[in-house]
Design a protein around this motif. Sequence first.
Motif, mmCIF file in Angstrom:
data_model
loop_
_atom_site.group_PDB
_atom_site.id
_atom_site.type_symbol
_atom_site.label_atom_id
_atom_site.label_comp_id
_atom_site.label_asym_id
_atom_site.label_seq_id
_atom_site.Cartn_x
_atom_site.Cartn_y
_atom_site.Cartn_z
ATOM 1 N N SER A 282 0.952 -1.182 -0.030
ATOM 2 C CA SER A 282 0.108 -0.065 0.126
ATOM 3 C C SER A 282 0.862 1.252 0.038
ATOM 4 N N LEU A 283 2.027 1.270 0.932
ATOM 5 C CA LEU A 283 2.766 2.316 0.973
ATOM 6 C C LEU A 283 3.428 2.544 -0.575
ATOM 7 N N LEU A 284 3.709 1.460 -0.875
ATOM 8 C CA LEU A 284 4.677 1.312 -2.504
ATOM 9 C C LEU A 284 3.680 2.113 -3.599
ATOM 10 N N ILE A 285 2.169 1.655 -3.514
ATOM 11 C CA ILE A 285 1.029 2.332 -4.367
ATOM 12 C C ILE A 285 1.064 3.731 -4.072
ATOM 13 N N LEU A 286 1.007 4.183 -2.889
ATOM 14 C CA LEU A 286 0.922 5.623 -2.580
ATOM 15 C C LEU A 286 1.940 6.192 -3.102
ATOM 16 N N VAL A 287 3.379 5.848 -2.887
ATOM 17 C CA VAL A 287 4.437 6.455 -3.532
ATOM 18 C C VAL A 287 4.455 6.455 -5.044
ATOM 19 N N LEU A 288 4.139 5.519 -5.543
ATOM 20 C CA LEU A 288 4.132 5.488 -7.053
ATOM 21 C C LEU A 288 3.242 6.367 -7.721
ATOM 22 N N THR A 289 1.866 6.396 -7.244
ATOM 23 C CA THR A 289 0.758 7.037 -7.791
ATOM 24 C C THR A 289 1.135 8.519 -7.484
ATOM 25 N N SER A 290 1.690 8.865 -6.270
ATOM 26 C CA SER A 290 1.691 10.380 -5.992
ATOM 27 C C SER A 290 3.013 10.847 -6.996
ATOM 28 N N LEU A 291 4.007 10.135 -7.390
ATOM 29 C CA LEU A 291 5.012 10.538 -8.270
ATOM 30 C C LEU A 291 4.520 11.010 -9.527
ATOM 31 N N VAL A 292 3.322 10.350 -10.008
ATOM 32 C CA VAL A 292 2.736 10.645 -11.182
ATOM 33 C C VAL A 292 2.396 12.104 -11.163
ATOM 34 N N PHE A 293 2.055 12.810 -10.070
ATOM 35 C CA PHE A 293 1.497 14.133 -10.219
ATOM 36 C C PHE A 293 2.536 14.968 -9.519
ATOM 37 N N ILE A 294 3.920 14.642 -9.624
ATOM 38 C CA ILE A 294 4.917 15.320 -8.800
ATOM 39 C C ILE A 294 5.444 16.539 -9.382
ATOM 40 N N ARG A 295 4.914 16.696 -10.860
ATOM 41 C CA ARG A 295 5.239 18.086 -11.479
ATOM 42 C C ARG A 295 3.940 19.143 -11.508
ATOM 43 N N ASN A 296 2.963 18.698 -10.904
ATOM 44 C CA ASN A 296 1.830 19.550 -10.912
ATOM 45 C C ASN A 296 1.299 19.712 -9.393
ATOM 46 N N LYS A 297 1.575 20.701 -8.773
ATOM 47 C CA LYS A 297 1.471 20.941 -7.401
ATOM 48 C C LYS A 297 0.027 20.887 -6.784
ATOM 49 N N ALA A 298 -0.946 21.497 -7.979
ATOM 50 C CA ALA A 298 -2.208 21.495 -7.650
ATOM 51 C C ALA A 298 -2.912 20.220 -7.666
ATOM 52 N N VAL A 299 -2.585 19.445 -8.675
ATOM 53 C CA VAL A 299 -3.060 17.941 -8.801
ATOM 54 C C VAL A 299 -2.669 17.201 -7.497
ATOM 55 N N LEU A 361 1.984 1.690 -15.297
ATOM 56 C CA LEU A 361 1.307 1.756 -13.930
ATOM 57 C C LEU A 361 -0.147 1.717 -14.084
ATOM 58 N N ILE A 362 -0.580 2.407 -14.971
ATOM 59 C CA ILE A 362 -2.079 2.563 -15.212
ATOM 60 C C ILE A 362 -2.597 1.328 -15.867
ATOM 61 N N LEU A 363 -1.911 0.751 -16.683
ATOM 62 C CA LEU A 363 -2.297 -0.635 -17.458
ATOM 63 C C LEU A 363 -2.270 -1.558 -16.270
ATOM 64 N N PHE A 364 -1.474 -1.772 -15.526
ATOM 65 C CA PHE A 364 -1.335 -2.788 -14.353
ATOM 66 C C PHE A 364 -2.747 -2.637 -13.611
ATOM 67 N N PHE A 365 -2.969 -1.466 -13.158
ATOM 68 C CA PHE A 365 -4.252 -1.246 -12.198
ATOM 69 C C PHE A 365 -5.322 -1.536 -12.953
ATOM 70 N N LEU A 366 -5.424 -1.093 -14.272
ATOM 71 C CA LEU A 366 -6.564 -1.341 -15.222
ATOM 72 C C LEU A 366 -6.943 -3.100 -15.425
ATOM 73 N N LEU A 367 -5.762 -3.760 -15.746
ATOM 74 C CA LEU A 367 -5.915 -5.007 -16.027
ATOM 75 C C LEU A 367 -6.447 -5.755 -14.623
ATOM 76 N N ILE A 368 -5.838 -5.529 -13.534
ATOM 77 C CA ILE A 368 -6.233 -6.072 -12.281
ATOM 78 C C ILE A 368 -7.817 -5.843 -12.004
ATOM 79 N N ASN A 369 -8.170 -4.591 -12.408
ATOM 80 C CA ASN A 369 -9.471 -4.245 -12.053
ATOM 81 C C ASN A 369 -10.464 -5.134 -13.027
ATOM 82 N N LEU A 370 -9.818 -4.986 -14.353
ATOM 83 C CA LEU A 370 -10.729 -5.904 -15.281
ATOM 84 C C LEU A 370 -11.246 -7.438 -14.833
#
Length: 683
Positions: A282-299, A361-370
């Motif tokens: 869970s902590l790894l998911i939190l870090v990886l998903t947060s890094l996706v938005f690291i260049r946009n402070k508002a998002v 990363l997005i594809l991994f989440f999408l396939l698991i949910n599928l």
Amino acid sequence: MLERRNKSLLYLILLFYALVSGIGITYHEMWRDELEPWLTSSFSSDLGDFFVKMKMISNPYAWYLYLFLLSRLTLNPVFLQISHILIACGSIYLFLKYSPFTLLQKLLFCCGYYLVYDYGIISRGYAVTLFFFFLFCVMYKKSKTNFLPLALPVFFMANSTGGFGAVLAIALLVFLLADFYFNERPVQPSKNLLLHRAGAVLIIVVSVVVAVKSIWPPPESVYSASNWYTGFNTNRFVSVVSRIWSGFLPVPVLSGVQFWNTNILNHAGNSGLEKGIVFFGSLLILVLTSLVFIRNKAVLLLYLAGLSGILLFSYTSTVIFRINAARYNGFMYILFFVCLWLKDSFPVTRPKASGSSQNLLILFFLLINLFSSVVAYSKELSYTFSAAKETGQFILKNNLQRLPAAAIVDYAVAPVCAYTRSPFYFPERDSSSTYPLWLGATYSSDQNVVMGRLLNRISQSRDTYLLVFNFDLKASLLKDIEIKAIKEFKGCIVQDENYSLYLAYPYDPLKELFSTSALTDEKARRCVAMAGELLKLGRQKECDRIVERIKLKTYANRDKDFHREIAFNGIAGFYMEDQSGDSAIAYFEKSLAVSPGNADALGNLGMCYLNFKKDLGRAEQCWDELIRLNPGNLQVYYNLLGLCQHINDKKGERKYLHLLLNKGVSVDEIRKHGFAVSPELLP
């Protein structure tokens, strides 16, 4: 040409989603969380009555108000499902048409677990929340400089789903303020611009206040005192953080019927290793998903505020923490994709390599949910979700709704009312209605109190009652109420919405005994039980009258002596329990006169002589006779040995110990049965 082709494919995906969801709702039997809003809304006589009822519901108003309006057109709950699918299709349309994802990503997202199952086939206010969440994304791209219109979808989103809508509304407010501060703020903002911003902030704040007020339990609610947890507990913290795993990777338990709201790794019975994998995962998911938005402070602030809010709400709310439902954790997954959507509204600043890793990363989440969606959908087609619909239809088909009815447990059985349109008496609340009202003043979860209320009501009314329980009732006679099982509905996905139906009516043993019909074994025992109840109440003459009548009655299954034995032995047992030694001895001796070999009567008669008369000699005569009649039954010897040890009768202890040894039982075997064997007592 390519654009037209892509547009056609998007409509095909929408059509496919509508078809899959439409088939799904035909197989889906709605459960209490779907039908409780429908019952509350449809049984409201007018808008004023609706708002009075909503005070005790502790849920936002938007979904309930929509159902109130729908119920003015029809009372058929199927239209609840149809309208919910239409709302879900609206969300899918917004996502397909306006989101920046690739065609494959859109297809996988729309076919994922949450969109198809928990926010699609299952009809609750979550589809409304998603619709306004997605509408915000659409409107944001078109009116970034004007916050006022953006506040409207946030208002409705906050008031569609209990608690989580308000959390996401606060996160969107943080996003708008951060966006204004980091990206849109002019050097000298105009007065008009500031008024627009202030108006939008005010609307969102009001939406959150209204949402919080609607979900906050009133003082008279059973939840008012214990709805929140404010301390710190390490296990609770680890459990809540681990829900990030469940939210992004909602793979249920694959075997069995009860798959819903389970996770193949994150469950109550997992090992320490599995707990560690899930927590650090869970902590790894939190870090990886947060890094996706690291260049946009508002998002990034939107994502972290929303995720933190969801986890904090799950931690502090005792109800949300206890339930730990997939539909709650799914908001983290939806939030991630909304942030990706909003991120596209800003200039691209990421390197190409980071874009590739992001897509993986997005594809991994999408396939698991599928995969999770396929599992849930196949289970839905294979098993009954809730027995509420089938039970309601059975009641109507057999015209049982004409009977007064009672139900236990209230919240689990109430959805049946959506199909019968008839109220139940709920003894937990000591009131009748078609939906649970959590009034603390009369509410009781004590089963003795609950059953007492029910039996008293049936006894006082003298009517035949229909009982609907979400558990099996083994007794056929409770006090003076006869219970007759008529139907059961089992094997449901929602485990506590399996139902058993019974008819209950006051039982009159004298009427049974003085009728011309023969008495069966079961009814003879019931008459004895009733005599015992009368004896406990001090109604000796009525008790004796029943016993005398049993002695004279003709029996259907056995000879008269057998039933006289039942009567004498049963009444003797009641006298023994009542500490009436002389009467108990008299009736045990009457039983033995009818049936000299009755082991229970001999054993209990010996106990009566010992306890009430302090006559050990007469007691041993009874027990010796018991041994003579049952020489091969070693349990008799063990029982008598234990009794002698209990009363510290060394002579008797030696006697029965030697008898056991003579039967070939070793000392070790006697000790294995829990008896101490003193060396001085051995031969």
